[in-house]
Design a protein around this motif. Structure first.
Motif, PDB file in Angstrom:
ATOM      1  N   THR A  21       0.804  -1.235   0.000  1.00  0.00           N
ATOM      2  CA  THR A  21       0.000   0.000   0.000  1.00  0.00           C
ATOM      3  C   THR A  21       0.834   1.282   0.000  1.00  0.00           C
ATOM      4  N   PRO A  22       1.808   1.393  -0.917  1.00  0.00           N
ATOM      5  CA  PRO A  22       2.634   2.603  -0.940  1.00  0.00           C
ATOM      6  C   PRO A  22       1.807   3.850  -1.259  1.00  0.00           C
ATOM      7  N   GLY A  23       2.054   4.920  -0.483  1.00  0.00           N
ATOM      8  CA  GLY A  23       1.385   6.193  -0.705  1.00  0.00           C
ATOM      9  C   GLY A  23      -0.043   6.262  -0.192  1.00  0.00           C
ATOM     10  N   ASP A  24      -0.550   5.180   0.361  1.00  0.00           N
ATOM     11  CA  ASP A  24      -1.944   5.156   0.814  1.00  0.00           C
ATOM     12  C   ASP A  24      -2.110   5.905   2.133  1.00  0.00           C
ATOM     13  N   VAL A  25      -3.302   6.404   2.360  1.00  0.00           N
ATOM     14  CA  VAL A  25      -3.657   7.056   3.611  1.00  0.00           C
ATOM     15  C   VAL A  25      -4.438   6.047   4.447  1.00  0.00           C
ATOM     16  N   ILE A  26      -3.860   5.676   5.588  1.00  0.00           N
ATOM     17  CA  ILE A  26      -4.406   4.617   6.440  1.00  0.00           C
ATOM     18  C   ILE A  26      -4.179   4.981   7.905  1.00  0.00           C
ATOM     19  N   PHE A  27      -4.653   4.137   8.807  1.00  0.00           N
ATOM     20  CA  PHE A  27      -4.301   4.269  10.214  1.00  0.00           C
ATOM     21  C   PHE A  27      -2.887   3.729  10.424  1.00  0.00           C
ATOM     22  N   PRO A  28      -2.140   4.236  11.405  1.00  0.00           N
ATOM     23  CA  PRO A  28      -0.829   3.652  11.716  1.00  0.00           C
ATOM     24  C   PRO A  28      -1.006   2.157  12.007  1.00  0.00           C
ATOM     25  N   ALA A  29      -0.149   1.346  11.395  1.00  0.00           N
ATOM     26  CA  ALA A  29      -0.343  -0.105  11.471  1.00  0.00           C
ATOM     27  C   ALA A  29       0.969  -0.836  11.242  1.00  0.00           C
ATOM     28  N   GLY A  30       0.957  -2.136  11.549  1.00  0.00           N
ATOM     29  CA  GLY A  30       2.126  -2.952  11.293  1.00  0.00           C
ATOM     30  C   GLY A  30       1.803  -4.431  11.410  1.00  0.00           C
ATOM     31  N   HIS A  31       2.751  -5.250  10.976  1.00  0.00           N
ATOM     32  CA  HIS A  31       2.590  -6.702  10.977  1.00  0.00           C
ATOM     33  C   HIS A  31       2.801  -7.299  12.366  1.00  0.00           C
ATOM     34  N   VAL A  32       2.070  -8.365  12.633  1.00  0.00           N
ATOM     35  CA  VAL A  32       2.261  -9.162  13.842  1.00  0.00           C
ATOM     36  C   VAL A  32       3.324 -10.217  13.526  1.00  0.00           C
ATOM     37  N   GLU A  33       4.367 -10.250  14.337  1.00  0.00           N
ATOM     38  CA  GLU A  33       5.420 -11.254  14.162  1.00  0.00           C
ATOM     39  C   GLU A  33       4.939 -12.601  14.702  1.00  0.00           C
ATOM     40  N   ASP A  34       5.539 -13.689  14.197  1.00  0.00           N
ATOM     41  CA  ASP A  34       5.118 -15.039  14.590  1.00  0.00           C
ATOM     42  C   ASP A  34       5.165 -15.263  16.096  1.00  0.00           C
ATOM     43  N   SER A  35       6.105 -14.658  16.790  1.00  0.00           N
ATOM     44  CA  SER A  35       6.290 -14.904  18.223  1.00  0.00           C
ATOM     45  C   SER A  35       5.460 -13.962  19.104  1.00  0.00           C
ATOM     46  N   GLU A  36       4.615 -13.124  18.507  1.00  0.00           N
ATOM     47  CA  GLU A  36       3.885 -12.107  19.265  1.00  0.00           C
ATOM     48  C   GLU A  36       2.382 -12.359  19.313  1.00  0.00           C
ATOM     49  N   THR A  37       1.757 -11.842  20.355  1.00  0.00           N
ATOM     50  CA  THR A  37       0.307 -11.715  20.345  1.00  0.00           C
ATOM     51  C   THR A  37      -0.012 -10.433  19.573  1.00  0.00           C
ATOM     52  N   ARG A  38      -1.260 -10.258  19.212  1.00  0.00           N
ATOM     53  CA  ARG A  38      -1.640  -9.015  18.521  1.00  0.00           C
ATOM     54  C   ARG A  38      -1.383  -7.796  19.409  1.00  0.00           C
ATOM     55  N   GLU A  39      -1.679  -7.919  20.684  1.00  0.00           N
ATOM     56  CA  GLU A  39      -1.478  -6.788  21.583  1.00  0.00           C
ATOM     57  C   GLU A  39       0.006  -6.448  21.720  1.00  0.00           C
ATOM     58  N   GLN A  40       0.857  -7.460  21.824  1.00  0.00           N
ATOM     59  CA  GLN A  40       2.302  -7.206  21.887  1.00  0.00           C
ATOM     60  C   GLN A  40       2.773  -6.488  20.626  1.00  0.00           C
ATOM     61  N   ALA A  41       2.270  -6.923  19.486  1.00  0.00           N
ATOM     62  CA  ALA A  41       2.642  -6.287  18.219  1.00  0.00           C
ATOM     63  C   ALA A  41       2.176  -4.837  18.176  1.00  0.00           C
ATOM     64  N   LEU A  42       0.986  -4.586  18.679  1.00  0.00           N
ATOM     65  CA  LEU A  42       0.462  -3.218  18.686  1.00  0.00           C
ATOM     66  C   LEU A  42       1.351  -2.304  19.530  1.00  0.00           C
ATOM     67  N   TYR A  43       1.725  -2.750  20.731  1.00  0.00           N
ATOM     68  CA  TYR A  43       2.624  -1.959  21.575  1.00  0.00           C
ATOM     69  C   TYR A  43       3.945  -1.689  20.851  1.00  0.00           C
ATOM     70  N   ARG A  44       4.526  -2.742  20.281  1.00  0.00           N
ATOM     71  CA  ARG A  44       5.815  -2.606  19.594  1.00  0.00           C
ATOM     72  C   ARG A  44       5.705  -1.674  18.392  1.00  0.00           C
ATOM     73  N   GLU A  45       4.709  -1.906  17.568  1.00  0.00           N
ATOM     74  CA  GLU A  45       4.564  -1.108  16.348  1.00  0.00           C
ATOM     75  C   GLU A  45       4.356   0.379  16.652  1.00  0.00           C
ATOM     76  N   MET A  46       3.583   0.693  17.673  1.00  0.00           N
ATOM     77  CA  MET A  46       3.331   2.102  17.967  1.00  0.00           C
ATOM     78  C   MET A  46       4.566   2.780  18.548  1.00  0.00           C
ATOM     79  N   GLU A  47       5.382   2.008  19.272  1.00  0.00           N
ATOM     80  CA  GLU A  47       6.661   2.576  19.723  1.00  0.00           C
ATOM     81  C   GLU A  47       7.583   2.812  18.530  1.00  0.00           C
ATOM     82  N   GLU A  48       7.630   1.849  17.595  1.00  0.00           N
ATOM     83  CA  GLU A  48       8.499   1.992  16.418  1.00  0.00           C
ATOM     84  C   GLU A  48       8.004   3.093  15.480  1.00  0.00           C
ATOM     85  N   GLU A  49       6.726   3.063  15.159  1.00  0.00           N
ATOM     86  CA  GLU A  49       6.195   3.966  14.137  1.00  0.00           C
ATOM     87  C   GLU A  49       5.922   5.371  14.642  1.00  0.00           C
ATOM     88  N   LEU A  50       5.424   5.470  15.873  1.00  0.00           N
ATOM     89  CA  LEU A  50       4.986   6.770  16.381  1.00  0.00           C
ATOM     90  C   LEU A  50       5.805   7.280  17.556  1.00  0.00           C
TER      91      LEU A  50
END
Length: 127
Positions: A28-57
Motif C-alpha cells: 500500500t505505498p502512498g496510501d492514507v491509512i491508520f498507523p499499522a504494522g505486521h504481527v510477528e510469529d512470536s507475538e500476540t496481537r497486543e504485543q505487536a500493537l505496543y511494539r509497532e506504535m513505539e516503532e512507528e509513532l
C-alpha cells in the motif's frame, strides 16, 4: 495464508491520527491509512500493537481495545485488527510514514480504502 496486521485509532481534540505511507513501502505505498504494522510469529496481537506504535509513532500506549476486524487484499492478503486507545505517553513522531495527519471525522473520505472508513465507523459506534 493471511498476515495479521494491527492498526491504531487515536483521537485527540476531535481529530483522528492517520498516516500517508511512504512510496517505498512494499504494501500500500502512498496510501492514507491508520498507523499499522505486521504481527510477528512470536507475538500476540497486543504485543505487536505496543511494539509497532513505539516503532512507528514513538509512543507508549495504554489499554488498547479492539473495535474492528476485517480482511483486506492488497499486495498481500491481510487480516487487520483495529484498536482504539485513549491514553498514551510520548510525543507522536513520524518515524516510518511519509507524513502523519490529523483528520476531522468528516474527512473520512480521504482514506484510500473503504476498509479504513469501515474501521472508523466501528470506532465511533464503540464510543
Amino acid at each position: 495464508m493471511r498476515k495479521d496486521i494491527v492498526a491504531l485509532i487515536l483521537e485527540h481534540q476531535g481529530k483522528i491520527l492517520v498516516e500517508k505511507r511512504k512510496q517505498s513501502k512494499s504494501t500500500t505505498p502512498g496510501d492514507v491509512i491508520f498507523p499499522a504494522g505486521h504481527v510477528e510469529d512470536s507475538e500476540t496481537r497486543e504485543q505487536a500493537l505496543y511494539r509497532e506504535m513505539e516503532e512507528e509513532l514513538g509512543i507508549r500506549i495504554y489499554n488498547p481495545q479492539l473495535v474492528h476486524t476485517a480482511d483486506f487484499d492488497c499486495e498481500e492478503k491481510q487480516r487487520i485488527f483495529w484498536y482504539k486507545c485513549e491514553r498514551w505517553e510520548g510525543e507522536i513522531q513520524t518515524n516510518e510514514a511519509e507524513e502523519l495527519l490529523w483528520f476531522s471525522p468528516s474527512e473520512y473520505n480521504k482514506f484510500t480504502h473503504q476498509v479504513s472508513r469501515d474501521a472508523l465507523s466501528a470506532y465511533f459506534r464503540s464510543k
